[in-house]
Write an enzyme that holds these catalytic residues in place. Structure first.
Site, PDB file in Angstrom:
ATOM      1  CB  SER A   1      -0.892   0.002   1.256  1.00  0.00           C
ATOM      2  OG  SER A   1      -1.518   1.261   1.446  1.00  0.00           O
TER       3      SER A   1
ATOM      4  CE1 TYR B   1      -3.861  -2.229   4.986  1.00  0.00           C
ATOM      5  CE2 TYR B   1      -3.045   0.001   4.573  1.00  0.00           C
ATOM      6  CZ  TYR B   1      -3.548  -1.199   4.111  1.00  0.00           C
ATOM      7  OH  TYR B   1      -3.746  -1.373   2.755  1.00  0.00           O
TER       8      TYR B   1
END
Length: 252
Positions: free
Chosen positions: A131, A144
């Site tokens: 990401s 995350y």
């Protein structure tokens, strides 16, 4: 025709990857933790319901792949969850561990059992979904971001360790992707920041040069390229598909 495994392929980016590889004429095998999601996939795809962090289940999956296909050409290690959106002091250890486990350990286990197959074949491609959070970090997303940074380190190691066997490893870093998972992130971040969902959405979009979110098919197109012979000497790379992030945390 390549033999392609996509983890967490029942929906979102994973399903788009499976559709992209299938459209290009490849054999597709999709895993997902949700048997319901798998039931909605085309009947010509092979599917297995398995938790990406269950080593016994993952080991059995790869044994089945070996018995059915005789090997594997492309692994798309895509399993991941968004995790909590909260200040560091408000994140429960259990939530931290779950997020890091799915995003990092899920990738590790898939690579662990794919590697011997690819070594035997003297070739293969491992495509890891990270990401832009793994490049820049974002406030209120500590678990995350940490996990997505970590999978980049794992990929770099795989590229060096497996390169002598003709195996390539690369990371795709999606930006904000239109879809249900991102909607959940927007709602949670809006609550954490005291903003509206639309304000947070506008902030994410304004932080990119192209001023927009990406779509799952954009990520899938890159995965198909990285899995193909056209990318035969592309390895160890971190490739963002994000409309070019200029500011990861615009204050809008």
């Amino acid at each position: 025709m390549s033999r392609v495994l996509i983890t967490a392929g029942g929906s979102g980016i994973g399903r788009a990857m499976a559709e992209g590889f299938a459209a290009a004429g490849h054999q597709v095998w999709v895993t997902d933790v949700s048997a319901v999601a798998l039931a909605d996939l085309p009947e010509c795809w092979r599917t297995t319901a398995v938790n990406a962090t269950d080593e016994a289940g993952v080991k059995a999956l790869f044994a089945e792949i070996a018995g059915t296909w005789g090997g594997l050409d492309v692994l798309c290690a895509n399993a991941g969850i968004a995790g909590p959106t909260a200040r560091i002091e408000d994140i429960a250890l259990e939530d931290w561990r779950k997020c890091v486990s799915v995003n990092l350990e899920g990738c590790f286990l898939a690579a662990k059992y794919a590697a011997p197959m690819m070594k035997a074949a003297k070739g293969g491609s491992i495509v890891v979904t990270s990401s832009t959070a793994g490049q820049y970090g974002y406030p209120n997303r500590a678990p995350y971001c940490s996990a997505k940074w970590a999978v980049i380190g794992l990929m770099k190691t795989l590229a060096m360790e497996l390169g002598p066997f003709g195996i390539r490893a690369n990371v795709i870093c999606p930006g904000a992707v239109e879809g249900p998972r991102m909607e959940g992130v927007l709602e949670r971040e809006a609550a954490a920041k005291g903003m509206t969902r639309d304000e947070v959405y506008a902030g994410y979009a304004s932080g990119t040069s192209m001023g927009r979110f990406v779509e799952a098919r954009d990520i899938a197109n890159m995965a198909v390229f990285l899995g193909s012979d056209a990318a035969r000497l592309v390895s160890g790379q971190v490739i963002a598909v994000d409309g070019h992030t200029e500011n990861p945390d615009p204050k809008v």
